[in-house]
Design a protein around this motif. Structure first.
Motif, mmCIF file in Angstrom:
data_model
loop_
_atom_site.group_PDB
_atom_site.id
_atom_site.type_symbol
_atom_site.label_atom_id
_atom_site.label_comp_id
_atom_site.label_asym_id
_atom_site.label_seq_id
_atom_site.Cartn_x
_atom_site.Cartn_y
_atom_site.Cartn_z
ATOM 1 N N PHE A 221 0.895 -1.143 -0.119
ATOM 2 C CA PHE A 221 0.025 -0.057 -0.069
ATOM 3 C C PHE A 221 0.958 1.267 -0.092
ATOM 4 O O PHE A 221 0.282 2.408 -0.499
ATOM 5 C CB PHE A 221 -0.898 -0.145 1.307
ATOM 6 N N TYR A 222 1.933 1.133 0.560
ATOM 7 C CA TYR A 222 2.996 2.361 0.642
ATOM 8 C C TYR A 222 3.798 2.604 -0.677
ATOM 9 O O TYR A 222 4.825 3.316 -0.513
ATOM 10 C CB TYR A 222 3.818 2.156 1.727
ATOM 11 N N ASP A 223 3.587 1.867 -1.554
ATOM 12 C CA ASP A 223 4.406 1.856 -2.908
ATOM 13 C C ASP A 223 4.373 3.337 -3.384
ATOM 14 O O ASP A 223 5.166 3.660 -4.430
ATOM 15 C CB ASP A 223 4.232 0.623 -3.907
ATOM 16 N N SER A 224 3.282 3.786 -3.338
ATOM 17 C CA SER A 224 3.207 5.310 -3.905
ATOM 18 C C SER A 224 2.079 6.069 -3.281
ATOM 19 O O SER A 224 1.171 5.676 -2.692
ATOM 20 C CB SER A 224 2.749 5.048 -5.554
ATOM 21 N N THR A 225 2.481 7.437 -3.368
ATOM 22 C CA THR A 225 1.305 8.535 -2.792
ATOM 23 C C THR A 225 0.193 8.494 -3.281
ATOM 24 O O THR A 225 -0.815 9.208 -2.962
ATOM 25 C CB THR A 225 1.985 9.710 -2.502
ATOM 26 N N ASP A 226 0.063 8.076 -4.543
ATOM 27 C CA ASP A 226 -1.125 7.919 -5.357
ATOM 28 C C ASP A 226 -2.202 6.745 -5.073
ATOM 29 O O ASP A 226 -3.306 6.596 -5.124
ATOM 30 C CB ASP A 226 -1.074 7.420 -6.856
ATOM 31 N N ARG A 227 -1.638 5.779 -3.841
ATOM 32 C CA ARG A 227 -2.327 4.516 -3.559
ATOM 33 C C ARG A 227 -3.575 4.787 -2.767
ATOM 34 O O ARG A 227 -3.569 5.745 -1.930
ATOM 35 C CB ARG A 227 -1.566 3.541 -2.721
ATOM 36 N N THR A 228 -4.446 4.554 -3.111
ATOM 37 C CA THR A 228 -6.059 4.461 -2.318
ATOM 38 C C THR A 228 -6.429 2.941 -1.749
ATOM 39 O O THR A 228 -6.303 2.376 -3.057
ATOM 40 C CB THR A 228 -7.022 5.327 -2.944
ATOM 41 N N PHE A 229 -7.202 2.933 -1.130
ATOM 42 C CA PHE A 229 -7.823 1.611 -0.675
ATOM 43 C C PHE A 229 -9.221 1.961 -0.031
ATOM 44 O O PHE A 229 -9.414 2.580 0.830
ATOM 45 C CB PHE A 229 -6.925 0.943 0.360
#
Length: 364
Positions: A221-229
């Protein structure tokens, strides 16, 4: 659900004598209740409950940070709320002990229908709705906290709402304790180091090895600041078929949540009647809105005022709680020499600003 699936579920329900009653063992699965807050930023350092009730973020040992919020949604029929996790600080250098899990914890006495640890052990099915900013693969796990046994399956996320359905094998080893303690966790692994991923992952197989808990295709989940869930509609039920999400009223869901935690603000609101003993001690008692899981911990931010008629006779910047708080009621006391000669007064807390509150916590 197809007609074939409906008939299969009907036969299973009749076999298990579950013709009526509640199916969903998850509390607040539709993310309706959020007593603490609707949004918290900068999360990632330590495990804790932050926004929606009954869902805890189990996290630590990472530089990654996120915002957790209760979101109003209009793009998923039948649901009005969801949890959103938004990566705000990436962490692509993953240490072995890093972790981020979205979790609900269960009391053992609420799991006895699973018959775990017996020859009659039942399969269980977990279902929920998810989406994200992009495709991802995460791991859904059921963790037996009484016997340190784990079973997990991977699931996929896309940029559109999809319903994930996973049925887990029956486990005939290790019974759940029949008490109010933490016996099982429903875990969604969103980020994990090699302490949890380093072994050989085998889907839907019960095991006891820590480094085999997370799937081989796990996305961080922390691979990019674009990541949302996004997630909502979480359901856990006995059997091998996922039935439609079991909706409950707001009031019923709130009461279920208050067994573990409740928060009250006190703008000019009375707490309870209380009695002054001698010149140094005020003691009082208030009852919880529902019976709590266990004797709670309490914290208070505000002002306690004691009044007799319209005359304010004492004001305190805070007070201490006695040790007689139980799962039915809480006791409190404060001290002052202002109470000489009093036999009874009405004590109340009044907020000094809109953020003052009392928290009562009996979470797992």
């Amino acid at each position: 659900m197809t007609k074939t699936a409906e008939l299969a579920k009907m036969g299973e329900v009749l076999t298990n004598s579950q013709i009526g009653g509640r199916r969903n063992m998850v509390i607040n699965g539709a993310m309706q209740i959020s007593q603490r807050s609707t949004s918290e930023t900068g999360l990632g350092a330590t495990t804790g409950y932050h926004t929606v009730d009954r869902f805890v973020l189990n996290m630590g040992n990472t530089a990654g940070r996120l915002t957790m919020s209760q979101e109003s949604i209009t793009d998923l029929s039948g649901f009005a709320k969801a949890v959103k996790l938004d990566c705000t600080t990436a962490d692509t250098s993953i240490a072995s002990n890093e972790r981020l899990l979205f979790v609900q914890r269960f009391e053992g006495q609420d799991l006895q229908q699973i018959k775990k640890g017996t020859s009659d052990a039942e399969r269980v099915t977990v279902s929920f709705y998810v989406k994200g900013n992009a495709n991802a693969t995460y791991t859904l796990e059921l963790a037996d906290e009484d016997n340190s046994r784990f079973v997990a399956q991977e699931f996929s996320v896309t940029s559109s709402w999809t319903r994930v359905v996973k049925t887990f094998v029956a486990d005939t080893t290790g019974k759940f304790d029949n008490d109010n303690a933490h016996s099982m966790s429903l875990n969604i692994w969103l980020h994990a180091g090699s302490d949890f991923t380093g072994g050989t992952f085998t889907s839907n197989t019960v095991h006891t090895t820590a480094n085999q808990r997370v799937g081989d295709n796990q996305t961080s989940f922390y691979d990019s600041t674009d990541r949302t869930f996004f997630i909502t509609g979480v359901q856990l039920e006995v059997g091998s078929v996922a039935t439609p999400f079991e909706s409950r009223s707001f009031g019923e869901e709130l009461a279920l949540c208050q067994r573990y935690y409740y928060r009250r603000t006190f703008p000019s609101t009375y707490l309870t009647y209380a009695i002054a003993y001698g010149t140094t001690d005020i003691q009082g008692k208030a009852f919880h809105p529902v019976q709590m899981r266990a004797s709670p911990t309490l914290s208070f931010d505000g002002v306690l005022k004691a009044s007799q008629g319209n005359a304010e006779i004492y004001s305190s910047s805070g007070f201490s709680f006695t040790s007689d708080s139980t799962n039915d009621s809480l006791g409190f006391y404060t001290q002052s020499n202002a109470f000489s000669g009093l036999t009874q007064f009405r004590g109340y807390m009044i907020a000094t600003d809109t953020n003052d509150y009392m928290e009562v916590n009996s979470e797992l």
